[in-house]
Design a protein around this motif. Structure first.
Motif, PDB file in Angstrom:
ATOM      1  N   TYR A 194       0.777  -1.525   0.375  1.00  0.00           N
ATOM      2  CA  TYR A 194      -0.190  -0.127   0.552  1.00  0.00           C
ATOM      3  C   TYR A 194       1.171   1.500   0.125  1.00  0.00           C
ATOM      4  CZ  TYR A 194      -3.969  -3.182   1.488  1.00  0.00           C
ATOM      5  OH  TYR A 194      -4.413  -4.366   1.093  1.00  0.00           O
ATOM      6  N   SER A 195       0.400   1.880  -0.316  1.00  0.00           N
ATOM      7  CA  SER A 195       1.160   3.347  -0.053  1.00  0.00           C
ATOM      8  C   SER A 195       0.374   4.536   0.117  1.00  0.00           C
ATOM      9  CB  SER A 195       1.018   4.244  -2.024  1.00  0.00           C
ATOM     10  OG  SER A 195      -0.803   4.329  -2.376  1.00  0.00           O
ATOM     11  N   THR A 196       0.516   6.027   0.377  1.00  0.00           N
ATOM     12  CA  THR A 196       0.174   6.832   1.390  1.00  0.00           C
ATOM     13  C   THR A 196      -1.548   7.334   0.113  1.00  0.00           C
ATOM     14  OG1 THR A 196       1.349   8.665   0.523  1.00  0.00           O
ATOM     15  CG2 THR A 196       1.790   7.228   2.358  1.00  0.00           C
ATOM     16  N   ALA A 197      -1.412   7.115  -0.894  1.00  0.00           N
ATOM     17  CA  ALA A 197      -2.459   7.628  -1.206  1.00  0.00           C
ATOM     18  C   ALA A 197      -3.667   7.069  -1.063  1.00  0.00           C
ATOM     19  CB  ALA A 197      -1.858   7.683  -3.395  1.00  0.00           C
ATOM     20  N   GLN A 198      -5.132   7.231  -1.249  1.00  0.00           N
ATOM     21  CA  GLN A 198      -6.031   6.767  -1.647  1.00  0.00           C
ATOM     22  C   GLN A 198      -5.942   5.707  -3.255  1.00  0.00           C
ATOM     23  OE1 GLN A 198      -8.363   6.082   0.718  1.00  0.00           O
ATOM     24  NE2 GLN A 198      -7.781   7.668   2.283  1.00  0.00           N
ATOM     25  N   THR A 199      -6.376   4.838  -2.453  1.00  0.00           N
ATOM     26  CA  THR A 199      -6.180   3.179  -4.135  1.00  0.00           C
ATOM     27  C   THR A 199      -7.742   3.184  -3.927  1.00  0.00           C
ATOM     28  OG1 THR A 199      -3.794   3.574  -4.349  1.00  0.00           O
ATOM     29  CG2 THR A 199      -4.873   1.769  -5.402  1.00  0.00           C
ATOM     30  N   LYS A 200      -8.781   3.377  -5.551  1.00  0.00           N
ATOM     31  CA  LYS A 200      -9.022   2.760  -5.222  1.00  0.00           C
ATOM     32  C   LYS A 200      -9.785   1.152  -5.292  1.00  0.00           C
ATOM     33  CE  LYS A 200     -13.900   2.506  -8.578  1.00  0.00           C
ATOM     34  NZ  LYS A 200     -14.773   3.515  -8.491  1.00  0.00           N
ATOM     35  N   VAL A 201     -10.270   0.094  -4.472  1.00  0.00           N
ATOM     36  CA  VAL A 201     -10.617  -0.932  -4.539  1.00  0.00           C
ATOM     37  C   VAL A 201     -11.265  -1.885  -5.956  1.00  0.00           C
ATOM     38  CG1 VAL A 201     -10.867  -3.051  -3.392  1.00  0.00           C
ATOM     39  CG2 VAL A 201     -10.179  -1.055  -2.171  1.00  0.00           C
ATOM     40  N   LYS A 202     -10.853  -2.590  -6.760  1.00  0.00           N
ATOM     41  CA  LYS A 202     -11.124  -2.723  -8.146  1.00  0.00           C
ATOM     42  C   LYS A 202     -12.216  -3.590  -8.033  1.00  0.00           C
ATOM     43  CE  LYS A 202     -10.020  -5.196 -11.950  1.00  0.00           C
ATOM     44  NZ  LYS A 202      -8.684  -6.725 -13.081  1.00  0.00           N
ATOM     45  N   GLY A 203     -13.011  -3.226  -8.418  1.00  0.00           N
ATOM     46  CA  GLY A 203     -14.671  -3.940  -8.099  1.00  0.00           C
ATOM     47  C   GLY A 203     -15.442  -3.447  -7.552  1.00  0.00           C
ATOM     48  N   THR A 204     -15.938  -1.938  -7.114  1.00  0.00           N
ATOM     49  CA  THR A 204     -15.722  -1.581  -5.583  1.00  0.00           C
ATOM     50  C   THR A 204     -16.758   0.300  -6.306  1.00  0.00           C
ATOM     51  OG1 THR A 204     -14.067  -0.292  -4.971  1.00  0.00           O
ATOM     52  CG2 THR A 204     -14.278  -2.941  -3.696  1.00  0.00           C
ATOM     53  N   ASP A 205     -17.538   0.868  -5.726  1.00  0.00           N
ATOM     54  CA  ASP A 205     -17.427   2.032  -6.387  1.00  0.00           C
ATOM     55  C   ASP A 205     -16.450   2.992  -5.427  1.00  0.00           C
ATOM     56  OD1 ASP A 205     -19.171   1.068  -8.493  1.00  0.00           O
ATOM     57  OD2 ASP A 205     -21.294   0.658  -6.900  1.00  0.00           O
ATOM     58  N   ASN A 206     -17.180   2.603  -4.371  1.00  0.00           N
ATOM     59  CA  ASN A 206     -16.669   3.847  -3.033  1.00  0.00           C
ATOM     60  C   ASN A 206     -15.619   3.084  -2.268  1.00  0.00           C
ATOM     61  OD1 ASN A 206     -18.657   2.353  -1.769  1.00  0.00           O
ATOM     62  ND2 ASN A 206     -19.842   3.578  -1.254  1.00  0.00           N
ATOM     63  N   HIS A 207     -14.601   2.370  -2.377  1.00  0.00           N
ATOM     64  CA  HIS A 207     -14.231   1.494  -1.484  1.00  0.00           C
ATOM     65  C   HIS A 207     -12.942   1.825  -1.682  1.00  0.00           C
ATOM     66  CE1 HIS A 207     -12.175  -2.293   0.752  1.00  0.00           C
ATOM     67  NE2 HIS A 207     -12.144  -1.109   1.913  1.00  0.00           N
ATOM     68  N   PHE A 208     -11.993   2.083  -0.676  1.00  0.00           N
ATOM     69  CA  PHE A 208     -10.276   3.114  -1.227  1.00  0.00           C
ATOM     70  C   PHE A 208      -9.625   2.116  -0.274  1.00  0.00           C
ATOM     71  CE2 PHE A 208     -12.765   5.873  -3.267  1.00  0.00           C
ATOM     72  CZ  PHE A 208     -12.794   6.071  -4.842  1.00  0.00           C
ATOM     73  N   ALA A 236      -2.625   4.419   5.838  1.00  0.00           N
ATOM     74  CA  ALA A 236      -3.144   5.183   6.893  1.00  0.00           C
ATOM     75  C   ALA A 236      -4.516   3.865   7.243  1.00  0.00           C
ATOM     76  CB  ALA A 236      -4.041   6.380   6.431  1.00  0.00           C
ATOM     77  N   GLN A 237      -5.509   3.670   6.031  1.00  0.00           N
ATOM     78  CA  GLN A 237      -6.776   2.593   6.653  1.00  0.00           C
ATOM     79  C   GLN A 237      -6.266   1.225   6.765  1.00  0.00           C
ATOM     80  OE1 GLN A 237      -7.572   0.059   3.683  1.00  0.00           O
ATOM     81  NE2 GLN A 237      -8.233  -0.616   5.397  1.00  0.00           N
ATOM     82  N   VAL A 238      -5.159   1.243   6.832  1.00  0.00           N
ATOM     83  CA  VAL A 238      -4.961  -0.535   6.705  1.00  0.00           C
ATOM     84  C   VAL A 238      -3.682  -0.405   8.110  1.00  0.00           C
ATOM     85  CG1 VAL A 238      -2.916  -2.076   6.267  1.00  0.00           C
ATOM     86  CG2 VAL A 238      -3.852  -1.266   3.789  1.00  0.00           C
ATOM     87  N   PHE A 239      -3.350   0.572   8.923  1.00  0.00           N
ATOM     88  CA  PHE A 239      -2.821   0.459   9.964  1.00  0.00           C
ATOM     89  C   PHE A 239      -3.991   0.330  11.019  1.00  0.00           C
ATOM     90  CE2 PHE A 239       1.757   2.383   8.318  1.00  0.00           C
ATOM     91  CZ  PHE A 239       1.850   1.450   8.849  1.00  0.00           C
TER      92      PHE A 239
END
Length: 445
Positions: free
Chosen positions: A11-25, A29-32
């Motif tokens: 993962y990076s610090t940038a918000q990355t959209k999860v493939k196959g979803t509409d609003n899941h990034f 920071a999210q992982v921590f």
């Protein structure tokens, strides 16, 4: 589920959209946050439970702080098209956090209902998985591992950073991505297909300047009307430019998609992708040998082999028997190791006894020689006894040591001390052997 599950990702610090979803990034920071069960990142959990730390060089909070501190001052060197070089902050989309998720087939509800029964099974699985992780990783990584028991199955997360890398590159810890990068660097001709050059877009028109201020109210009114008209015209020109640019980009996107599709079809298989897939399969094979098999887990699920329910149940029982056999072999190996240690202990004791015996023998020989020297000098008159003190020329060091009593001494030393005391006719033990200075009329040793 009665098969192994391990998933790795970066993962990076940038918000990355999860493939196959509409609003899941996803982001670092999210992982921590999810690992620490921060409410903002734990919406998928009905009732957040306790976080159990399993090991590592840091806690989750400490690792997150360390990750942030390293990124703060991290810079990368970039080469321009003209060959010039400059430094800039690391790209936000650069992968800097490595993660693993390990899940056990045991439902959380079953585990929590009877921890005494299932605890050893889970502890063995965690121990083997963490040992395998550390064996796979390069030296110098910093990591943490935490377990959650608030979802459907018992699982734990491993989070790691690569501080020895100048770009904190987490992809170098990812088995598949590292294999693909290694092959990519070895290829003479890049397999990546370049996109079509983007169209040159029009610049937005410059905003009209403010009219010169005036104190005359009529002039101010006219300037205001004029300004509003200028801004309206400018905004219309901006909309036209943006519409033209959007049309150019849409046209380029369509043409580029067709170009990439055709080029990829002509190119065929991607060597880097094959290397990635092979490395990931090898990881699963290794995990099965190191973790899955000893824990009675299957390598693959039922869909992989298209098994019936009966066939899958039979395979699960076989896996459990195999794990029991492995455990039995490990116990036998431990017993053999204990027997070997016992034999080695006996050998060491015998060796120590031999060393003590040799030391005692050497001490006895030295004492006999010293007493012989004393007796000879007494016979020749070179040594005398006066006031309970033995006076002799060049007394042997053994005799000097006799009257420097230590807390522990050998029986031979004690015997020789008693013998010298008898020779000195009962002199107290605190008197010592002294060396006399020879006179010119005395023989020299």
């Amino acid at each position: 589920m009665a098969y192994q599950f391990i998933h790795i990702e970066t993962y990076s610090t940038a918000q990355t959209k999860v493939k196959g979803t509409d609003n899941h990034f996803n982001s670092a920071a999210q992982v921590f946050g999810e690992a620490r069960r921060v409410p903002k990142y734990s919406g998928h959990v009905e009732q957040v439970g306790k976080v159990y730390r399993l090991g590592g060089t840091h806690t989750v909070s400490q690792l997150e702080a360390r990750h942030t501190a390293l990124l703060k001052d991290l810079k990368e060197t970039v080469t321009r098209k003209d060959g010039s070089i400059y430094e800039r902050k690391l790209r936000k989309d650069a992968a800097t956090l490595y993660t693993e998720i390990h899940s056990h087939p045991l439902p959380t509800s079953t585990f929590l209902a009877d921890k005494k029964t299932h605890g050893p099974e889970i502890q063995k699985w965690i121990k083997l998985a963490l040992e395998d992780f550390q064996a796979r990783m390069p030296g110098g990584i910093e990591w943490t591992a935490v377990m959650h028991v608030d979802e459907s199955h018992v699982h734990f997360h491993i989070l790691a950073i690569n501080p020895r890398d100048p770009k904190l590159d987490a992809n170098k810890l990812h088995t598949g991505k590292a294999a693909a990068a290694k092959l990519r660097n070895a290829l003479d001709v890049p397999t990546a297909i370049p996109a079509l050059p983007k169209p040159e877009l029009q610049n937005r028109p410059k905003k009209p300047k403010q009219p010169r201020p005036s104190k005359n109210r009529e002039t101010q009114r006219k300037n205001k009307i004029k300004r509003e008209a200028q801004l309206a015209e400018w905004e219309k020109e901006c909309r036209d430019v943006e519409a033209d640019n959007a049309a150019l980009l849409a046209e380029w996107k369509t043409a580029n998609t067709a170009h990439l599709k055709s080029a990829r079809k002509q190119r065929g298989a991607i060597p880097e992708k094959d290397a990635y897939t092979a490395a990931m399969k090898a990881l699963q094979d290794r995990y099965y040998e190191q973790v899955g098999k000893p824990c009675g887990l299957l390598r693959d699920g039922p869909r992989s082999g298209r098994l019936t329910t009966v066939e899958y149940a039979t395979r699960k029982k076989s896996a459990q028997r195999l794990a029991a056999n492995i455990e039995s072999v490990e116990k036998d190996r431990d017993r053999v190791d204990q027997e070997i240690d016992m034999v080695e202990g006996i050998k060491a004791t015998h060796s120590n006894a031999q060393e003590v015996l040799a030391k005692d023998r050497a001490e006895l020989d030295e004492g006999v020689k010293a007493i012989a020297t004393l007796v000879t000098q007494l016979e020749t008159g070179e040594a005398t006894i006066s006031g309970g003190t033995i006076q002799m020329q060049k007394p042997p060091s053994f005799l000097k040591r006799l009257f420097q009593k230590k807390p522990q001494e050998s029986s031979a030393t004690g015997l020789f001390r008693r013998l010298v005391k008898l020779i000195a006719r009962g002199v107290d033990g605190d008197r010592s052997v002294t060396e006399t200075t020879p006179t010119p009329n005395e023989p020299e040793f």
